[in-house]
Design a protein around this motif. Structure first.
Motif, PDB file in Angstrom:
ATOM      1  N   ASN A  29       2.730  -7.083   0.885  1.00 60.61           N
ATOM      2  CA  ASN A  29       1.591  -6.725   1.744  1.00 60.61           C
ATOM      3  C   ASN A  29       1.911  -5.701   2.838  1.00 60.61           C
ATOM      4  O   ASN A  29       1.080  -5.453   3.704  1.00 60.61           O
ATOM      5  CB  ASN A  29       0.940  -7.955   2.390  1.00 60.61           C
ATOM      6  N   GLY A  30       3.083  -5.134   2.799  1.00 61.61           N
ATOM      7  CA  GLY A  30       3.422  -4.088   3.768  1.00 61.61           C
ATOM      8  C   GLY A  30       2.910  -2.736   3.288  1.00 61.61           C
ATOM      9  O   GLY A  30       2.116  -2.659   2.347  1.00 61.61           O
ATOM     10  N   SER A  31       3.409  -1.666   3.937  1.00 61.88           N
ATOM     11  CA  SER A  31       2.974  -0.349   3.476  1.00 61.88           C
ATOM     12  C   SER A  31       4.114   0.667   3.496  1.00 61.88           C
ATOM     13  O   SER A  31       5.054   0.557   4.290  1.00 61.88           O
ATOM     14  CB  SER A  31       1.792   0.145   4.313  1.00 61.88           C
ATOM     15  N   VAL A  32       3.994   1.618   2.585  1.00 63.17           N
ATOM     16  CA  VAL A  32       4.936   2.739   2.527  1.00 63.17           C
ATOM     17  C   VAL A  32       4.095   4.008   2.485  1.00 63.17           C
ATOM     18  O   VAL A  32       3.169   4.122   1.686  1.00 63.17           O
ATOM     19  CB  VAL A  32       5.833   2.663   1.269  1.00 63.17           C
ATOM     20  N   LYS A  33       4.415   4.923   3.401  1.00 64.90           N
ATOM     21  CA  LYS A  33       3.607   6.132   3.478  1.00 64.90           C
ATOM     22  C   LYS A  33       4.520   7.355   3.440  1.00 64.90           C
ATOM     23  O   LYS A  33       5.578   7.370   4.058  1.00 64.90           O
ATOM     24  CB  LYS A  33       2.839   6.104   4.808  1.00 64.90           C
ATOM     25  N   MET A  34       4.068   8.380   2.695  1.00 60.79           N
ATOM     26  CA  MET A  34       4.828   9.626   2.691  1.00 60.79           C
ATOM     27  C   MET A  34       3.966  10.674   3.390  1.00 60.79           C
ATOM     28  O   MET A  34       2.790  10.835   3.058  1.00 60.79           O
ATOM     29  CB  MET A  34       5.115  10.021   1.251  1.00 60.79           C
ATOM     30  N   VAL A  35       4.553  11.359   4.369  1.00 65.34           N
ATOM     31  CA  VAL A  35       3.785  12.335   5.143  1.00 65.34           C
ATOM     32  C   VAL A  35       4.469  13.692   5.077  1.00 65.34           C
ATOM     33  O   VAL A  35       5.673  13.811   5.338  1.00 65.34           O
ATOM     34  CB  VAL A  35       3.669  11.887   6.623  1.00 65.34           C
TER      35      VAL A  35
ATOM     36  N   VAL B 138       9.637  22.468   6.197  1.00 70.95           N
ATOM     37  CA  VAL B 138       8.717  21.342   6.025  1.00 70.95           C
ATOM     38  C   VAL B 138       9.458  20.054   6.334  1.00 70.95           C
ATOM     39  O   VAL B 138      10.674  19.978   6.184  1.00 70.95           O
ATOM     40  CB  VAL B 138       8.169  21.193   4.585  1.00 70.95           C
ATOM     41  N   MET B 139       8.663  19.088   6.773  1.00 70.83           N
ATOM     42  CA  MET B 139       9.229  17.793   7.103  1.00 70.83           C
ATOM     43  C   MET B 139       8.507  16.782   6.219  1.00 70.83           C
ATOM     44  O   MET B 139       7.275  16.734   6.227  1.00 70.83           O
ATOM     45  CB  MET B 139       8.939  17.536   8.574  1.00 70.83           C
ATOM     46  N   ILE B 140       9.271  16.039   5.437  1.00 68.05           N
ATOM     47  CA  ILE B 140       8.658  15.016   4.585  1.00 68.05           C
ATOM     48  C   ILE B 140       9.208  13.675   5.043  1.00 68.05           C
ATOM     49  O   ILE B 140      10.415  13.429   4.972  1.00 68.05           O
ATOM     50  CB  ILE B 140       9.000  15.249   3.103  1.00 68.05           C
ATOM     51  N   SER B 141       8.322  12.831   5.564  1.00 68.86           N
ATOM     52  CA  SER B 141       8.776  11.540   6.078  1.00 68.86           C
ATOM     53  C   SER B 141       8.342  10.424   5.143  1.00 68.86           C
ATOM     54  O   SER B 141       7.236  10.443   4.624  1.00 68.86           O
ATOM     55  CB  SER B 141       8.167  11.257   7.452  1.00 68.86           C
ATOM     56  N   VAL B 142       9.242   9.479   4.931  1.00 69.31           N
ATOM     57  CA  VAL B 142       8.904   8.272   4.175  1.00 69.31           C
ATOM     58  C   VAL B 142       8.976   7.117   5.169  1.00 69.31           C
ATOM     59  O   VAL B 142      10.044   6.800   5.695  1.00 69.31           O
ATOM     60  CB  VAL B 142       9.873   8.063   2.989  1.00 69.31           C
TER      61      VAL B 142
ATOM     62  N   THR C 205       0.863  -1.185   0.000  1.00 68.70           N
ATOM     63  CA  THR C 205       0.000   0.000   0.000  1.00 68.70           C
ATOM     64  C   THR C 205       0.893   1.226   0.000  1.00 68.70           C
ATOM     65  O   THR C 205       1.799   1.343   0.830  1.00 68.70           O
ATOM     66  CB  THR C 205      -0.839   0.083   1.302  1.00 68.70           C
ATOM     67  N   LEU C 206       0.618   2.138  -0.911  1.00 68.22           N
ATOM     68  CA  LEU C 206       1.420   3.354  -1.011  1.00 68.22           C
ATOM     69  C   LEU C 206       0.487   4.545  -0.823  1.00 68.22           C
ATOM     70  O   LEU C 206      -0.499   4.680  -1.546  1.00 68.22           O
ATOM     71  CB  LEU C 206       2.083   3.375  -2.400  1.00 68.22           C
ATOM     72  N   GLU C 207       0.783   5.381   0.171  1.00 64.73           N
ATOM     73  CA  GLU C 207      -0.120   6.505   0.452  1.00 64.73           C
ATOM     74  C   GLU C 207       0.661   7.797   0.611  1.00 64.73           C
ATOM     75  O   GLU C 207       1.820   7.779   1.031  1.00 64.73           O
ATOM     76  CB  GLU C 207      -0.765   6.320   1.825  1.00 64.73           C
TER      77      GLU C 207
END
Ligand code: ADP
Length: 268
Positions: A169-175, A189-193, A133-135
Motif C-alpha cells: 500500500n505504499g507508493s513509488v514515484k518516478m519524476v 536532467v534529473m530523474i528521481s525515484v 501505487t506506481l506513477e
C-alpha cells in the motif's frame, strides 16, 4: 614501497656498486587487495545458496520426508535458491563486463518521457502484486544520448528496489525534471525515484553503492536481492557521464536521484 637492490659488477672479482630501485606499488597492491576481497565475497555469496540447494536435495534424497506438503516446500526452496544463484551469476558477469569496459555503449538519442514510461509499465505487475501505487511524472519532452538497454537496467533496478523495500500500500514515484535556466537550453536532467518505504539508516547511506553491501542481509536475501544492483546502477550512470545520489530517512522512504546530460530540448 618495494625495494630492489641490484649489485653492479664491474669485473668478475668485486662488487663495485649498487643500483637501488624504489617502486611505489601502493596502487597495484590496492587493486590486488580489492580483487581478492571481491573473489572472497563472491565465493561467500555463492556458497550460501549452494549449501541450501545441497542440504534440501540431500534430505529429499534420503527418503526421510514422506508428506507431500513438506516435499513441495523443500522443492520450492531449491528452486528459489537456484534462481538466486542465476541472478547472482548474471549480476557478477554484468559487473565484470562493465568494470573491464569490454563492452562499448551503443549510443542513440532517447526520448526520455516515453522511455521512462515503458520502464514504469514493465514494473507495474510487480507493483500491483504488492498493491503499491506506481506513477511517472514526466512533464517535458527531453532527449538524452544513451545506451537504451543499459539505461533500462538502471531504472528497472531503482524501481524494483523501491518496490522491494516499500511495504504494501505504499507508493513509488518516478519524476523527470530538467535542470538549469528555464529560458535557455537545459543541460542536465534529473530523474528521481521516490519511495515511501523502509528508508536507509544514515550510517549506511555512504556504503550502499558498494558491491554486496546490504543494510539488512536477511531482508535483501528473502526478497531475492544480490547486493549488486546499486553498484551496477552507479557504474552504468557514470558511463553515461552522469551521477547518482541518495537521500533517505530511516522509516520514511528513500529518493534516488540520477542526473544525466541532455542532448536537446524542445519547448512548445
Ligand atoms: P539488493 O540486491 O540487496 O537490493 P542493491 O545493491 O540493489 O542490493 O541495494 C543495496 C542495499 O541498499 C539493499 O540491500 C538495501 O539494504 C538498500 N536499499 C537499496 N534501495 C533501497 C530502497 N529503495 N529503500 C531502502 N533500502 C534500499
Amino acid at each position: 614501497i618495494e625495494l630492489h637492490i641490484i649489485p653492479l659488477k664491474m669485473d668478475s672479482l668485486s662488487n663495485s656498486g649498487l643500483i637501488i630501485v624504489l617502486h611505489d606499488i601502493t596502487a597495484i597492491r590496492k587493486l590486488e587487495r580489492m580483487r581478492s576481497e571481491f573473489v572472497a565475497n563472491v565465493s561467500h555469496e555463492l556458497k550460501t545458496p549452494i549449501a541450501a540447494v545441497k542440504g534440501f536435495a540431500e534430505t529429499l534424497l534420503s527418503g526421510s520426508v514422506s508428506d507431500e506438503k513438506t516435499t513441495r516446500s523443500f522443492l520450492q526452496i531449491i528452486y528459489d535458491e537456484s534462481e538466486r544463484l542465476n541472478r547472482l551469476i548474471g549480476d557478477i558477469l554484468e559487473l565484470s563486463k562493465i568494470e573491464s569496459k569490454r563492452e562499448p555503449l551503443h549510443l542513440a538519442p532517447i526520448q526520455l518521457d516515453s522511455f521512462l514510461n515503458s520502464v514504469v509499465e514493465m514494473m507495474r505487475p510487480e507493483a500491483d502484486r504488492k498493491k503499491i501505487t506506481l506513477e511517472l511524472e514526466a512533464p517535458e519532452d527531453v532527449y538524452i544520448e544513451g545506451d537504451e538497454d543499459k539505461l533500462r537496467q538502471v531504472f528497472i533496478n531503482l524501481l524494483s528496489n523501491g518496490i522491494n523495500y516499500t511495504p504494501e500500500n505504499g507508493s513509488v514515484k518516478m519524476v523527470l525534471q530538467t535542470l538549469g535556466d528555464p529560458e535557455g537550453e537545459y543541460d542536465r536532467v534529473m530523474i528521481s525515484v521516490i519511495d515511501t518505504g523502509i528508508g536507509i539508516p544514515k550510517k549506511d547511506l555512504p556504503r550502499i553503492f558498494e558491491r554486496f553491501y546490504r543494510v539488512d542481509k536477511a531482508r535483501s536475501r528473502s526478497s531475492g536481492g544480490t547486493g549488486l544492483g546499486l553498484s551496477i546502477v552507479k557504474h552504468l550512470v557514470e558511463l553515461h557521464q552522469g551521477s547518482i545520489r541518495v537521500e533517505s530517512r530511516h522509516g520514511l522512504g528513500s529518493t534516488f536521484i540520477v542526473e544525466l546530460p541532455v542532448l536537446h530540448t524542445w519547448n512548445d
